[in-house]
Design a protein around this motif. Structure first.
Motif, PDB file in Angstrom:
ATOM      1  N   GLU A  43      30.916 -10.749  13.341  1.00 17.89           N
ATOM      2  CA  GLU A  43      32.058 -10.656  12.422  1.00 17.89           C
ATOM      3  C   GLU A  43      32.569  -9.239  12.179  1.00 17.89           C
ATOM      4  OE1 GLU A  43      28.931 -11.237  11.661  1.00 17.89           O
ATOM      5  OE2 GLU A  43      28.375 -10.129   9.866  1.00 17.89           O
ATOM      6  N   ARG A  47      27.934  -5.511  12.660  1.00 16.28           N
ATOM      7  CA  ARG A  47      27.122  -6.548  13.308  1.00 16.28           C
ATOM      8  C   ARG A  47      26.963  -6.248  14.798  1.00 16.28           C
ATOM      9  NH1 ARG A  47      23.738  -9.001  10.680  1.00 16.28           N
ATOM     10  NH2 ARG A  47      25.292  -9.256   9.073  1.00 16.28           N
ATOM     11  N   ASP A 120      17.902  -7.407   7.717  1.00 15.68           N
ATOM     12  CA  ASP A 120      19.244  -7.148   7.181  1.00 15.68           C
ATOM     13  C   ASP A 120      19.489  -7.853   5.854  1.00 15.68           C
ATOM     14  OD1 ASP A 120      22.035  -6.904   6.738  1.00 15.68           O
ATOM     15  OD2 ASP A 120      22.474  -8.479   8.200  1.00 15.68           O
ATOM     16  N   PRO A 173      24.601  -9.560   0.915  1.00 18.65           N
ATOM     17  CA  PRO A 173      25.363  -8.327   0.691  1.00 18.65           C
ATOM     18  C   PRO A 173      26.596  -8.532  -0.193  1.00 18.65           C
ATOM     19  CG  PRO A 173      25.564  -9.060   2.975  1.00 18.65           C
ATOM     20  CD  PRO A 173      24.513  -9.901   2.335  1.00 18.65           C
ATOM     21  N   ARG A 177      26.366  -6.486  -3.611  1.00 17.56           N
ATOM     22  CA  ARG A 177      27.345  -5.388  -3.731  1.00 17.56           C
ATOM     23  C   ARG A 177      28.267  -5.628  -4.913  1.00 17.56           C
ATOM     24  NH1 ARG A 177      28.166  -4.905   2.832  1.00 17.56           N
ATOM     25  NH2 ARG A 177      26.171  -3.867   3.177  1.00 17.56           N
ATOM     26  N   PHE A 200      33.929 -10.801   5.500  1.00 22.68           N
ATOM     27  CA  PHE A 200      33.448  -9.624   6.239  1.00 22.68           C
ATOM     28  C   PHE A 200      34.267  -9.331   7.507  1.00 22.68           C
ATOM     29  CE2 PHE A 200      29.089 -10.040   4.128  1.00 22.68           C
ATOM     30  CZ  PHE A 200      29.200  -8.844   3.431  1.00 22.68           C
ATOM     31  N   ASN A 226      32.925  -4.337   3.070  1.00 19.28           N
ATOM     32  CA  ASN A 226      32.598  -3.686   4.347  1.00 19.28           C
ATOM     33  C   ASN A 226      33.822  -2.961   4.925  1.00 19.28           C
ATOM     34  OD1 ASN A 226      34.090  -5.677   5.701  1.00 19.28           O
ATOM     35  ND2 ASN A 226      32.467  -6.167   7.163  1.00 19.28           N
TER      36      ASN A 226
HETATM   37  O1  AHR Z   1      24.622  -7.781   6.142  1.00 19.87           O
HETATM   38  C1  AHR Z   1      25.260  -6.587   6.438  1.00 19.87           C
HETATM   39  C2  AHR Z   1      26.745  -6.774   6.321  1.00 19.87           C
HETATM   40  O2  AHR Z   1      27.150  -7.809   7.191  1.00 19.87           O
HETATM   41  C3  AHR Z   1      27.583  -5.581   6.720  1.00 19.87           C
HETATM   42  O3  AHR Z   1      27.890  -4.749   5.661  1.00 19.87           O
HETATM   43  C4  AHR Z   1      28.822  -6.271   7.179  1.00 19.87           C
HETATM   44  O4  AHR Z   1      29.713  -5.446   7.861  1.00 19.87           O
HETATM   45  C5  AHR Z   1      28.242  -7.372   7.942  1.00 19.87           C
HETATM   46  O5  AHR Z   1      29.067  -8.324   8.386  1.00 19.87           O
END
Ligand code: AHR
Length: 320
Positions: A43, A47, A120, A173, A177, A200, A226
């Motif tokens: 996305e 990534r 992640d 995220p 965030r 995203f 993002n």
């Molecule tokens: O999980 C990380 C996030 O997922 C990143 O900030 C974003 O760009 C991605 O798609």
């Protein structure tokens, strides 16, 4: 190597309904470790860099990687994890699209004697025995960094109106965030006047920003979860005849090259870094987990922030 982890799990599983099955990984060879990895999708620039890092690190570490792209769908990740279990890989790693809904499939992995590593993104589960370790950023802190910078920058303003471009609904995220930013601006003159998911993606960010611009004529700042959505918002702002970075300030998270270029060019005002280069650490953790060594339950990735001047300095050496 694999059998050390199995012995520990078998002790637990014997009391349960299903015994751990299998005595080795898909390779059937004690030296070659096989990892099943379920990626979120493709996305964003972040990534893409993350996927490259994982593939390169696996090949450098001599780990056989079974890679599956979920195209941002949880159902695809569930299928991939079940297929890894069937193939009896040595270890499963995945970056969960959303936080909830993982307990059943992770229990299946546990009962099959296959250790799981989260990378992640975290999951929301009451049972932290379902995974060995979680390697990833502190997303709440990333949100706080964005909010603190904005609150300091506009400490003297009467009011500041922010629109928020959220990441995928239900993703760690996006939730974190949002939470960190809200915490940091609490009690300040900053107000979030609208908030919506752009999933995203660049196109999602552009679309949501177009709608925001139609319904609000008082937008001072875009807070984007993002870079990609922020870059989409830039296109929408320019198309409306306004200057991104001046008429409307932009804060994003990630610091991928495209974002950093826009920051250095003055079209973004501040970026909070989220490091996608997790491959090496992931392979190292996988080897340790499979060998039955102790690993920390949480491994936090170190990150920084960038102003426009800082972006200009570091851009030439930026790796992603
Ligand atoms: O999980 C990380 C996030 O997922 C990143 O900030 C974003 O760009 C991605 O798609």
């Amino acid at each position: 190597m694999f059998r050390k982890w199995m012995a520990a799990v078998a002790a637990v599983a014997l009391g349960g309904t299903l015994a751990a099955c299998g005595s080795g990984g898909a390779s059937g060879d004690d030296e070659t470790l096989t990892m099943g990895f379920s990626q979120v999708g493709a996305e964003s620039g972040w990534r893409t860099a993350n996927t490259r890092s994982i593939k390169e690190a696996a090949s450098a570490a001599g780990i056989e990687l079974k890679f599956s792209d979920a195209q941002q769908k949880q159902e695809n990740q569930l299928k991939a994890i079940r297929s890894f279990i069937q193939q009896r890989v040595d270890v499963i790693a995945f970056s969960p699209v959303v936080e909830t809904g993982w307990d059943t499939v992770l229990l299946e992995a546990q009962r099959a004697g296959i250790p799981v590593i989260l990378t992640d993104r975290a999951i929301d589960s009451a049972d932290d025995s379902l995974y060995e370790t979680f390697l990833g950023s502190d997303f709440v802190e990333e949100g706080r960094k964005a909010g603190r910078w904005l609150a300091e920058r506009h400490a003297d303003a009467d009011s500041v109106s922010v629109v928020e471009l959220q990441g995928t609904t239900g993703a760690a995220p996006a939730l974190d965030r949002q939470q960190g930013f809200a915490e940091a601006i609490e009690g300040s003159n900053i107000e979030i006047i609208a908030s919506q998911s752009g999933d995203f993606t660049r196109s999602g960010g552009k679309q949501v920003m177009e709608a925001f611009l139609k319904s609000h004529d008082d937008i001072d700042v875009v807070y984007s979860h993002n870079d990609d959505m922020g870059l989409g918002a830039i296109e929408a702002i320019e198309a409306s005849g306004r200057t991104p970075g001046e008429d409307i300030e932009i804060i994003t998270v990630d610091a991928v090259k495209d974002g950093m270029r826009a920051l250095a060019a003055g079209r973004i005002n501040f970026i909070v870094e989220c490091n996608p280069l997790l491959g090496e650490q992931l392979m190292d953790l996988a080897r340790k987990v499979v060998a039955g060594e102790d690993v920390p339950k949480r491994v936090v990735v170190e990150e920084t922030t960038f102003t426009q001047a800082e972006a200009e300095k570091v851009l030439p050496d930026r790796k992603y």
